[in-house]
Design a protein around this motif. Structure first.
Motif, mmCIF file in Angstrom:
data_model
loop_
_atom_site.group_PDB
_atom_site.id
_atom_site.type_symbol
_atom_site.label_atom_id
_atom_site.label_comp_id
_atom_site.label_asym_id
_atom_site.label_seq_id
_atom_site.Cartn_x
_atom_site.Cartn_y
_atom_site.Cartn_z
ATOM 1 N N ASP A 1 -3.861 -5.974 -7.409
ATOM 2 C CA ASP A 1 -5.014 -5.754 -6.534
ATOM 3 C C ASP A 1 -5.046 -4.323 -6.026
ATOM 4 O O ASP A 1 -6.099 -3.686 -6.006
ATOM 5 N N ILE A 2 -3.879 -3.833 -5.640
ATOM 6 C CA ILE A 2 -3.861 -2.500 -5.033
ATOM 7 C C ILE A 2 -4.241 -1.434 -6.052
ATOM 8 O O ILE A 2 -4.851 -0.425 -5.708
ATOM 9 N N THR B 1 0.828 -1.203 0.000
ATOM 10 C CA THR B 1 0.000 0.000 0.000
ATOM 11 C C THR B 1 0.865 1.258 0.000
ATOM 12 O O THR B 1 0.666 2.159 -0.806
ATOM 13 N N ASP C 1 -9.661 4.619 8.179
ATOM 14 C CA ASP C 1 -10.996 4.049 8.267
ATOM 15 C C ASP C 1 -11.440 3.765 6.834
ATOM 16 O O ASP C 1 -11.613 4.687 6.046
ATOM 17 N N GLY C 2 -11.523 2.515 6.482
ATOM 18 C CA GLY C 2 -11.937 2.186 5.116
ATOM 19 C C GLY C 2 -10.763 1.768 4.260
ATOM 20 O O GLY C 2 -9.605 1.853 4.662
ATOM 21 N N ASP C 3 -11.077 1.315 3.055
ATOM 22 C CA ASP C 3 -10.070 0.698 2.202
ATOM 23 C C ASP C 3 -9.210 1.733 1.474
ATOM 24 O O ASP C 3 -9.656 2.834 1.202
ATOM 25 N N LEU C 4 -7.983 1.337 1.167
ATOM 26 C CA LEU C 4 -7.070 2.222 0.447
ATOM 27 C C LEU C 4 -6.769 1.662 -0.935
ATOM 28 O O LEU C 4 -5.734 1.909 -1.516
ATOM 29 N N GLN C 5 -7.704 0.878 -1.450
ATOM 30 C CA GLN C 5 -7.466 0.242 -2.746
ATOM 31 C C GLN C 5 -7.734 1.202 -3.896
ATOM 32 O O GLN C 5 -8.524 2.133 -3.765
ATOM 33 N N GLY D 1 -8.172 5.518 -3.531
ATOM 34 C CA GLY D 1 -7.864 5.138 -2.149
ATOM 35 C C GLY D 1 -6.447 5.521 -1.782
ATOM 36 O O GLY D 1 -6.179 6.052 -0.699
ATOM 37 N N ARG E 1 -0.144 2.426 10.379
ATOM 38 C CA ARG E 1 -1.297 1.915 11.142
ATOM 39 C C ARG E 1 -1.291 2.320 12.612
ATOM 40 O O ARG E 1 -1.466 1.504 13.501
ATOM 41 N N SER F 1 0.721 -8.479 -5.008
ATOM 42 C CA SER F 1 -0.601 -7.885 -4.843
ATOM 43 C C SER F 1 -0.662 -6.496 -5.456
ATOM 44 O O SER F 1 -1.533 -5.720 -5.117
#
Lengths: 101, 305
Positions: free
Chosen positions: B43-44, B15, B276-280, B284, B239, B40
């Motif tokens: 995906d990211i 990420t 809070d929530g996805d970073l994709q 994101g 995080r 991945s």
């Protein structure tokens, strides 16, 4: 008449000289050459044992074997002839070489 | 410039490296490369799987941004095929179990590293990109790869020396030795990589989370970097849970936050909160830009010096 005898003698001396030269080359230089060639072959064989020691259980990084495999396969016919000469298996010679050096 | 993101598995390497690459791509041509066998990147960036991994060529994933997932298994398979095609008969008649040797390569523990090493080297020297960002495999594999590269360098030193003796004899017999040149080139490659990894334009980042395991592993990683003589640019703490997100969890992180700040103080470059929530996907990832900016500023400033 006299002139042709002189020529004959000169030819003879030349021939003898050539023969002596060949004799010397045959007994010394060729011997040296053959010896050098043998030494080269021995060292090259050892070099490949270094690179593919994995085959007889010597720890050689896979990267080395992978990189040099094409070069080895180029030389393989001669290598095989030398290594297998009078031996039940090429591995015997690989073992011999790894002890020799 | 070269950026390598390293750290324990699951701390957010992909990420953060993707966000960083996306940030850099705003102004210059950037390539992001994943060396992790469990890729991945696709995906990211919100692409369908394996889109990035076709034939060893990178894909454009944004403006001025390209992505590449290194696939050593595929490289190895095609290498084996080439060898078999060219030397099929020699392999069979060698009197050695070369064919079996070739087959067993997949199982050999060093082969994967060997295959990824070459692919990694190639990407280190990209002339057409301003920045190359590496999303590396978890700590252990990355370190093994770097260690292996040092170890192989001394192997090739040894092979070159041995071959020099052979080349001298071959010269006497008027037979040139092309292999010596090839070996010297291989050795030179390792030297180039070693100096590239230590160049002022190469930056290693270690990412960690405020938890016990991450802390311990990072300590080991930092020590290994010192042992290898590789310059560690800095640590990124990822995080960090804010009070507003969950007071309870935030409090549980305090002892580790304290320990990390104390131990790595000056090396700590950035603290990034848990989102809070996805970073994709690019949108994101852009949420991370406020944290990428100071990071990029620090690094690019150093690079100019």
């Amino acid at each position: 008449m006299r002139r042709s005898t002189w020529l004959q003698i000169r030819e003879l001396v030349q021939k003898v000289g050539e023969s002596i030269g060949l004799f010397l080359k045959g007994s010394f230089l060729d011997l040296l050459y053959r010896h050098t060639e043998k030494e080269m072959a021995r060292r090259m064989d050892f070099f490949w044992v270094l690179c593919f020691g994995e085959l007889i259980g010597l720890p050689v990084p896979a990267y080395v074997s992978l990189k040099l495999l094409p070069y080895f396969l180029e030389e393989l016919p001669g290598w095989q002839r030398r290594m297998a000469r009078g031996r039940p298996s090429v591995y015997d010679r690989m073992g011999e070489l790894s002890r020799e050096f | 410039m070269i950026f390598l993101f390293s750290g324990k598995g699951g701390v957010g390497k992909t990420t953060l490296s993707a966000a960083f690459a996306l940030f850099l791509a705003q102004s210059s041509r950037t390539l992001i490369v994943s060396t992790d066998p469990a890729h991945s990147l696709s995906d990211i960036f919100g692409l369908s799987t394996c889109l990035v991994r076709t034939g060893g060529e990178e894909k454009g994933v944004g403006e001025r941004l390209w992505a590449l997932e290194l696939d050593p298994e595929q490289a190895l398979t095609s290498y084996k095929e080439t060898i078999r095609q060219r030397y099929g008969s020699a392999l069979r008649d060698s009197g050695l179990e070369l064919s079996a040797f070739l087959d067993s390569l997949d199982l050999n523990p060093g082969t994967y590293e060997a295959a990824i090493l070459d692919a990694f080297f190639e990407q280190l020297f990209r002339e057409d990109m301003k920045h190359v960002v590496f999303d590396t495999a978890p700590t252990a594999s990355t370190l093994r790869m770097l260690f292996a590269s040092e170890q192989l360098k001394s192997w090739f030193d040894f092979l070159v020396e041995t071959r020099k003796g052979i080349a001298r004899i071959r010269e006497l017999l008027h037979r040139p030795d092309p292999l010596l040149g090839a070996l010297q080139q291989m050795r030179q490659r390792f030297e180039q990589v070693a100096s590239k990894l230590r160049a002022p334009t190469t930056h290693f980042f270690v990412i960690l989370n405020p938890d016990a395991l991450s802390l311990y592993e990072t300590q080991r990683l930092v020590r290994s970097f010192e042992a290898l003589g590789l310059p560690l640019r800095g640590l990124i703490l990822n995080r960090v849970i804010s009070e507003s997100l969950s007071p309870q969890l935030a409090r549980s992180q305090y002892p580790f936050l304290k320990a990390i700040r104390e131990r790595f103080g000056a090396k700590l470059m950035e603290e990034i909160p848990l989102f809070d929530g996805d970073l994709q996907g690019p949108d994101g990832l852009r949420r991370l830009f406020p944290f990428m900016e100071p990071l990029a500023k620090q690094v690019l400033k150093v690079g100019r010096m």
